[in-house]
Design a protein around this motif. Structure first.
Motif, PDB file in Angstrom:
ATOM      1  N   ARG A  33     -10.533   7.325   4.726  1.00  0.00           N
ATOM      2  CA  ARG A  33      -9.587   7.395   3.607  1.00  0.00           C
ATOM      3  C   ARG A  33      -8.874   6.066   3.420  1.00  0.00           C
ATOM      4  O   ARG A  33      -8.676   5.602   2.300  1.00  0.00           O
ATOM      5  CB  ARG A  33      -8.562   8.517   3.832  1.00  0.00           C
ATOM      6  CG  ARG A  33      -9.084   9.894   3.544  1.00  0.00           C
ATOM      7  CD  ARG A  33      -7.954  10.925   3.503  1.00  0.00           C
ATOM      8  NE  ARG A  33      -7.124  10.911   4.693  1.00  0.00           N
ATOM      9  CZ  ARG A  33      -7.336  11.648   5.782  1.00  0.00           C
ATOM     10  NH1 ARG A  33      -8.366  12.459   5.817  1.00  0.00           N
ATOM     11  NH2 ARG A  33      -6.528  11.577   6.810  1.00  0.00           N
ATOM     12  N   ARG A  34      -8.485   5.446   4.515  1.00  0.00           N
ATOM     13  CA  ARG A  34      -7.797   4.157   4.439  1.00  0.00           C
ATOM     14  C   ARG A  34      -8.714   3.073   3.865  1.00  0.00           C
ATOM     15  O   ARG A  34      -8.307   2.295   3.003  1.00  0.00           O
ATOM     16  CB  ARG A  34      -7.326   3.767   5.836  1.00  0.00           C
ATOM     17  CG  ARG A  34      -6.249   2.728   5.826  1.00  0.00           C
ATOM     18  CD  ARG A  34      -5.645   2.594   7.193  1.00  0.00           C
ATOM     19  NE  ARG A  34      -6.054   1.286   7.686  1.00  0.00           N
ATOM     20  CZ  ARG A  34      -6.086   0.930   8.941  1.00  0.00           C
ATOM     21  NH1 ARG A  34      -5.767   1.785   9.873  1.00  0.00           N
ATOM     22  NH2 ARG A  34      -6.436  -0.267   9.289  1.00  0.00           N
ATOM     23  N   ARG A  37      -9.228   3.704   0.084  1.00  0.00           N
ATOM     24  CA  ARG A  37      -8.068   3.282  -0.685  1.00  0.00           C
ATOM     25  C   ARG A  37      -8.031   1.762  -0.809  1.00  0.00           C
ATOM     26  O   ARG A  37      -7.749   1.222  -1.871  1.00  0.00           O
ATOM     27  CB  ARG A  37      -6.809   3.792   0.008  1.00  0.00           C
ATOM     28  CG  ARG A  37      -5.610   3.927  -0.883  1.00  0.00           C
ATOM     29  CD  ARG A  37      -4.406   4.568  -0.194  1.00  0.00           C
ATOM     30  NE  ARG A  37      -4.738   5.817   0.482  1.00  0.00           N
ATOM     31  CZ  ARG A  37      -4.526   6.038   1.779  1.00  0.00           C
ATOM     32  NH1 ARG A  37      -3.973   5.133   2.535  1.00  0.00           N
ATOM     33  NH2 ARG A  37      -4.846   7.193   2.325  1.00  0.00           N
ATOM     34  N   LYS A  41      -8.465  -0.504  -4.371  1.00  0.00           N
ATOM     35  CA  LYS A  41      -7.177  -1.059  -4.789  1.00  0.00           C
ATOM     36  C   LYS A  41      -7.433  -2.067  -5.904  1.00  0.00           C
ATOM     37  O   LYS A  41      -8.426  -2.780  -5.897  1.00  0.00           O
ATOM     38  CB  LYS A  41      -6.502  -1.740  -3.599  1.00  0.00           C
ATOM     39  CG  LYS A  41      -5.093  -2.198  -3.879  1.00  0.00           C
ATOM     40  CD  LYS A  41      -4.490  -2.809  -2.637  1.00  0.00           C
ATOM     41  CE  LYS A  41      -4.988  -4.227  -2.562  1.00  0.00           C
ATOM     42  NZ  LYS A  41      -4.386  -5.035  -1.524  1.00  0.00           N
TER      43      LYS A  41
END
Length: 76
Positions: A33-34, A37, A41
């Motif tokens: 998930r990190r 993201r 971005k």
């Protein structure tokens, strides 16, 4: 809990599962998930405009072009 969900399926002997549960599954989900993201971005305006221009040259959408860059790790 319903009776159907609690009862083991046909042919099940009621023993323990053959595969152990993965203790690192939660951490891998967090890392994924990190990274997801971070990858999606919004880039600086210069990079976004350059990608948009190149995507239009290739007849692709900005998102599809960015996805290709992320999948291949190089520019088209």
């Amino acid at each position: 809990m319903s009776r159907e969900a609690a009862a083991p399926g046909l042919g099940h002997n009621g023993g323990p599962p053959l595969e152990d549960p993965d203790p690192d599954a939660g951490y891998r989900a967090y890392v994924w998930r990190r990274a997801h993201r971070k990858a999606w971005k919004t880039p600086p305006p210069e990079i976004a405009l350059r990608r948009l221009a190149r995507a239009e040259e290739l007849g692709m959408s900005y998102k599809a072009y960015t996805l290709e860059i992320l999948e291949r790790g190089r520019y088209l």
